[in-house]
Design a protein around this motif. Structure first.
Motif, PDB file in Angstrom:
ATOM      1  N   LYS A   5      30.383  44.785  44.039  1.00 36.80           N
ATOM      2  CA  LYS A   5      29.103  44.411  44.650  1.00 36.80           C
ATOM      3  C   LYS A   5      29.201  42.958  45.106  1.00 36.80           C
ATOM      4  O   LYS A   5      30.100  42.225  44.687  1.00 36.80           O
ATOM      5  N   HIS A   6      28.266  42.569  45.964  1.00 38.54           N
ATOM      6  CA  HIS A   6      28.311  41.205  46.472  1.00 38.54           C
ATOM      7  C   HIS A   6      27.588  40.267  45.499  1.00 38.54           C
ATOM      8  O   HIS A   6      26.577  40.622  44.913  1.00 38.54           O
ATOM      9  N   TYR A   7      28.153  39.089  45.332  1.00 39.29           N
ATOM     10  CA  TYR A   7      27.548  38.096  44.430  1.00 39.29           C
ATOM     11  C   TYR A   7      27.076  36.887  45.236  1.00 39.29           C
ATOM     12  O   TYR A   7      27.772  36.443  46.150  1.00 39.29           O
ATOM     13  N   THR A   8      25.923  36.357  44.864  1.00 38.08           N
ATOM     14  CA  THR A   8      25.459  35.105  45.483  1.00 38.08           C
ATOM     15  C   THR A   8      26.250  33.956  44.854  1.00 38.08           C
ATOM     16  O   THR A   8      26.902  34.144  43.817  1.00 38.08           O
ATOM     17  N   GLU A   9      26.143  32.785  45.450  1.00 40.81           N
ATOM     18  CA  GLU A   9      26.858  31.608  44.919  1.00 40.81           C
ATOM     19  C   GLU A   9      26.429  31.335  43.478  1.00 40.81           C
ATOM     20  O   GLU A   9      27.258  31.061  42.617  1.00 40.81           O
ATOM     21  N   GLU A  10      25.116  31.425  43.235  1.00 42.32           N
ATOM     22  CA  GLU A  10      24.595  31.139  41.890  1.00 42.32           C
ATOM     23  C   GLU A  10      25.127  32.161  40.882  1.00 42.32           C
ATOM     24  O   GLU A  10      25.495  31.819  39.757  1.00 42.32           O
ATOM     25  N   ALA A  11      25.171  33.420  41.338  1.00 44.15           N
ATOM     26  CA  ALA A  11      25.650  34.475  40.436  1.00 44.15           C
ATOM     27  C   ALA A  11      27.142  34.276  40.119  1.00 44.15           C
ATOM     28  O   ALA A  11      27.583  34.533  38.995  1.00 44.15           O
ATOM     29  N   LEU A  12      27.858  33.797  41.124  1.00 42.96           N
ATOM     30  CA  LEU A  12      29.286  33.544  40.911  1.00 42.96           C
ATOM     31  C   LEU A  12      29.483  32.460  39.854  1.00 42.96           C
ATOM     32  O   LEU A  12      30.283  32.608  38.932  1.00 42.96           O
ATOM     33  N   ILE A  13      28.723  31.384  40.031  1.00 42.02           N
ATOM     34  CA  ILE A  13      28.839  30.255  39.087  1.00 42.02           C
ATOM     35  C   ILE A  13      28.448  30.700  37.676  1.00 42.02           C
ATOM     36  O   ILE A  13      29.166  30.420  36.707  1.00 42.02           O
ATOM     37  N   ALA A  14      27.339  31.435  37.602  1.00 42.98           N
ATOM     38  CA  ALA A  14      26.875  31.880  36.281  1.00 42.98           C
ATOM     39  C   ALA A  14      27.897  32.821  35.657  1.00 42.98           C
ATOM     40  O   ALA A  14      28.189  32.734  34.449  1.00 42.98           O
ATOM     41  N   GLY A  15      28.439  33.694  36.452  1.00 38.33           N
ATOM     42  CA  GLY A  15      29.434  34.653  35.965  1.00 38.33           C
ATOM     43  C   GLY A  15      30.704  33.966  35.505  1.00 38.33           C
ATOM     44  O   GLY A  15      31.304  34.349  34.501  1.00 38.33           O
ATOM     45  N   MET A  16      31.101  32.936  36.262  1.00 38.07           N
ATOM     46  CA  MET A  16      32.305  32.182  35.894  1.00 38.07           C
ATOM     47  C   MET A  16      32.098  31.497  34.550  1.00 38.07           C
ATOM     48  O   MET A  16      33.003  31.431  33.721  1.00 38.07           O
ATOM     49  N   GLN A  17      30.890  30.967  34.405  1.00 38.58           N
ATOM     50  CA  GLN A  17      30.575  30.197  33.196  1.00 38.58           C
ATOM     51  C   GLN A  17      30.709  31.049  31.926  1.00 38.58           C
ATOM     52  O   GLN A  17      31.101  30.539  30.885  1.00 38.58           O
ATOM     53  N   CYS A  18      30.376  32.342  32.059  1.00 37.34           N
ATOM     54  CA  CYS A  18      30.470  33.177  30.852  1.00 37.34           C
ATOM     55  C   CYS A  18      31.653  34.147  30.931  1.00 37.34           C
ATOM     56  O   CYS A  18      31.687  35.147  30.217  1.00 37.34           O
ATOM     57  N   ARG A  19      32.608  33.845  31.762  1.00 38.92           N
ATOM     58  CA  ARG A  19      33.853  34.623  31.903  1.00 38.92           C
ATOM     59  C   ARG A  19      33.578  36.107  32.143  1.00 38.92           C
ATOM     60  O   ARG A  19      34.231  36.984  31.573  1.00 38.92           O
ATOM     61  N   CYS A  73      29.537  22.528  48.785  1.00 40.12           N
ATOM     62  CA  CYS A  73      30.115  23.482  49.739  1.00 40.12           C
ATOM     63  C   CYS A  73      30.091  24.859  49.080  1.00 40.12           C
ATOM     64  O   CYS A  73      29.611  24.995  47.955  1.00 40.12           O
ATOM     65  N   SER A  74      30.617  25.851  49.787  1.00 40.30           N
ATOM     66  CA  SER A  74      30.592  27.194  49.185  1.00 40.30           C
ATOM     67  C   SER A  74      31.607  27.247  48.050  1.00 40.30           C
ATOM     68  O   SER A  74      32.544  26.445  47.999  1.00 40.30           O
ATOM     69  N   PHE A  75      31.429  28.227  47.175  1.00 41.06           N
ATOM     70  CA  PHE A  75      32.350  28.390  46.049  1.00 41.06           C
ATOM     71  C   PHE A  75      33.759  28.630  46.557  1.00 41.06           C
ATOM     72  O   PHE A  75      34.735  28.090  46.037  1.00 41.06           O
ATOM     73  N   LYS A  76      33.843  29.417  47.610  1.00 41.83           N
ATOM     74  CA  LYS A  76      35.159  29.753  48.165  1.00 41.83           C
ATOM     75  C   LYS A  76      35.875  28.491  48.654  1.00 41.83           C
ATOM     76  O   LYS A  76      37.061  28.296  48.385  1.00 41.83           O
ATOM     77  N   THR A  77      35.137  27.624  49.351  1.00 44.68           N
ATOM     78  CA  THR A  77      35.726  26.380  49.873  1.00 44.68           C
ATOM     79  C   THR A  77      36.180  25.493  48.723  1.00 44.68           C
ATOM     80  O   THR A  77      37.240  24.880  48.784  1.00 44.68           O
ATOM     81  N   TYR A  78      35.369  25.448  47.685  1.00 47.42           N
ATOM     82  CA  TYR A  78      35.697  24.591  46.543  1.00 47.42           C
ATOM     83  C   TYR A  78      36.963  25.086  45.842  1.00 47.42           C
ATOM     84  O   TYR A  78      37.872  24.318  45.554  1.00 47.42           O
ATOM     85  N   LEU A  79      37.008  26.400  45.633  1.00 47.55           N
ATOM     86  CA  LEU A  79      38.184  26.992  44.988  1.00 47.55           C
ATOM     87  C   LEU A  79      39.429  26.734  45.847  1.00 47.55           C
ATOM     88  O   LEU A  79      40.497  26.385  45.346  1.00 47.55           O
ATOM     89  N   TYR A  80      39.247  26.895  47.135  1.00 50.30           N
ATOM     90  CA  TYR A  80      40.364  26.690  48.062  1.00 50.30           C
ATOM     91  C   TYR A  80      40.848  25.237  48.019  1.00 50.30           C
ATOM     92  O   TYR A  80      42.048  24.971  47.985  1.00 50.30           O
ATOM     93  N   SER A  81      39.885  24.306  47.998  1.00 46.67           N
ATOM     94  CA  SER A  81      40.275  22.893  48.018  1.00 46.67           C
ATOM     95  C   SER A  81      41.005  22.492  46.730  1.00 46.67           C
ATOM     96  O   SER A  81      41.972  21.751  46.764  1.00 46.67           O
ATOM     97  N   ILE A  82      40.562  23.037  45.619  1.00 44.44           N
ATOM     98  CA  ILE A  82      41.263  22.744  44.360  1.00 44.44           C
ATOM     99  C   ILE A  82      42.668  23.342  44.411  1.00 44.44           C
ATOM    100  O   ILE A  82      43.656  22.690  44.068  1.00 44.44           O
TER     101      ILE A  82
END
Lengths: 195, 270
Positions: A5-19, A73-82
């Protein structure tokens, strides 16, 4: 092919935070190909790309755990830049030629320098690799030790006869782990780089 | 070295919280004035803190599983599938080539069974390793190695032959190489010597040193690069020196218990 399913930026961050496993799978499914392309088109292999992706995700996770993360920036851009900066560092270490990626440090702003992050992450990776190479019982005992659990409590949890035996096992496991870390040539190299 | 080990023990005792408050205070005071202790403390503290990040370790495991679990999906994409078909074709071709070479090898190794062999060709030596050679002309010999055919010029005082034989014994055995990395090494055994890939000069003794925390009967087995056992013995202490000289080449060795192989290593005799 698995569909997520598609995740919003906030959902991605929250999901990452709790693995959250679904979020991690989504991040891999959707963002890994770009990172893989970046690495492979700059002297890297698929394995290098996988390593860089893992390291970048872990850095974001640690930032979320420690300081919180405010994205401009978007999560994708941030991940890419790192990933891009990590790969640059890795290439510099390997002294490979670098053509396509320039101005890598100024690409994004971070609270901590990417150089520091890179070496810290390399060290963590090395320590964790050797930790995970231990038997499950050793991992469990050491986990309890890192949480400063007393030997008596460890004996109780692990079903050992006494605190003294727990101390002995703790010491055995720790010595094996430390010896493996100290004997790893990468560890010596990382220590040298630190100086 | 002794003081270094003592310091490390002290540091871990402190980090684990196993010191009394008085011991803690003394340790912290010593830390301020003892540089060697301070250096060791920094090193060990980094390890302690890193391994205390249990969530990061768990995340690493999760990511590893996700990445390795999703790999097969890539085979369904057009590009990978295309590559896969090409790989099947290449593998089939290689298999055919190998079969042909093996057939060629066997027909040439048994001249009495093959009357049509050229008069110039004379098989002079074969051995159990599948290495043989035949002379085809005044200057050139063809050497067979496991079905492969190699041409060597004999005019340069046997240098080519020497190089070839050295290449044969120094060739890695892929199956045994894989075992070095794949074998699960239990935490009960720690190998101190020889290091994987350590080189020894021919004539020098190879020394094996190890630590084992759970007493168990070990036997040492040494194999050459053709997986032939050249030495095997039960071990009764944590050190063993191989008195028997070994020829130049790559050797693989393993420690075995009654039930399993606990360690696979490799060394080279130059």
């Amino acid at each position: 092919m698995v569909h997520y399913k598609h995740y919003t930026e906030e959902a991605l961050i929250a999901g990452m935070q709790c693995r959250d496993n679904d979020v991690l799978k989504y991040v891999h499914q959707h963002f890994y190909p770009t990172i893989s392309h970046l690495v492979k088109s700059n002297n890297g292999t698929e394995l290098d790309a996988e390593d860089i992706f893992q390291d970048a995700v872990i850095i974001i996770f640690e930032q979320l755990q420690n300081d919180g993360l405010e994205l401009n920036c978007s999560f994708k851009t941030y991940l890419y830049s790192i990933s891009r900066n990590l790969w640059m560092q890795s290439l510099e270490k390997k002294r490979k030629s670098w053509i396509d990626i320039t101005n890598y440090v100024s690409f994004f702003e971070q609270k901590r320098s990417i150089f520091g992050l890179y070496y810290e992450n390399q060290k963590d990776k090395l320590f964790h690799k050797h930790f995970l190479s231990l038997s499950m019982s050793c991992q469990k005992i050491l986990n309890l030790m890192f949480n400063k659990t007393s030997s008596e409590k460890i004996a109780e949890i692990m079903g050992f006869s006494s605190g003294q035996y727990a101390r002995k096992r703790k010491s055995q496991c720790r010595k094996i782990l430390i010896r493996r870390i100290h004997n790893d040539p990468l560890y010596k190299q990382l220590k040298k780089n630190e100086i | 070295m002794k003081s270094e080990n003592r310091y490390r023990e002290k540091v871990w005792k402190y980090l684990q919280g196993d010191m009394s408050s008085e011991e803690n205070r003394q340790f912290e005071e010593e830390l301020l004035r003892n540089q060697e202790l301070a250096y060791i403390f920094e090193e060990e503290q980094a390890i302690f803190h890193s391994l205390g990040k249990t969530e990061v370790i768990e995340l690493r495991k999760q990511l590893h599983e996700i990445i390795s679990g999703q790999k097969p999906d890539r085979n369904f994409s057009g590009r990978y599938y295309f590559r896969k078909e090409w790989m099947i074709a290449a593998a089939s071709f290689a298999a055919l080539l190998l079969v042909s070479l093996i057939l060629l090898f066997f027909t040439r190794s048994h001249p009495s069974q093959d009357k049509e062999l050229s008069a110039e060709t004379d098989i002079t030596d074969t051995n159990q390793s599948g290495i043989g050679f035949s002379e085809t002309s005044l200057n050139t010999s063809i050497y067979y190695r496991s079905g492969e055919m190699l041409m060597v010029n004999d005019t340069n005082d046997g240098q080519d032959l020497g190089r070839l034989l050295l290449a044969l014994v120094c060739e890695e055995n892929p199956m045994l190489e894989n075992r070095i990395t794949l074998t699960y090494r239990t935490e009960n055994i720690e190998i101190i010597a020889p290091r994987i890939g350590q080189e020894f000069h021919a004539g020098n003794k190879v020394r094996f040193v190890w630590n084992i925390s759970v007493p168990e009967q070990l036997s040492l087995q040494i194999l050459n690069n053709r997986a032939v056992t050249v030495f095997e013995k039960e071990m009764h202490s944590s050190m063993f020196e191989l008195s028997r000289p070994l020829n130049q080449g790559i050797y693989y060795w393993r420690f075995k218990t009654k039930s399993s192989v606990v360690y696979n290593g490799k060394f080279i005799i130059r």
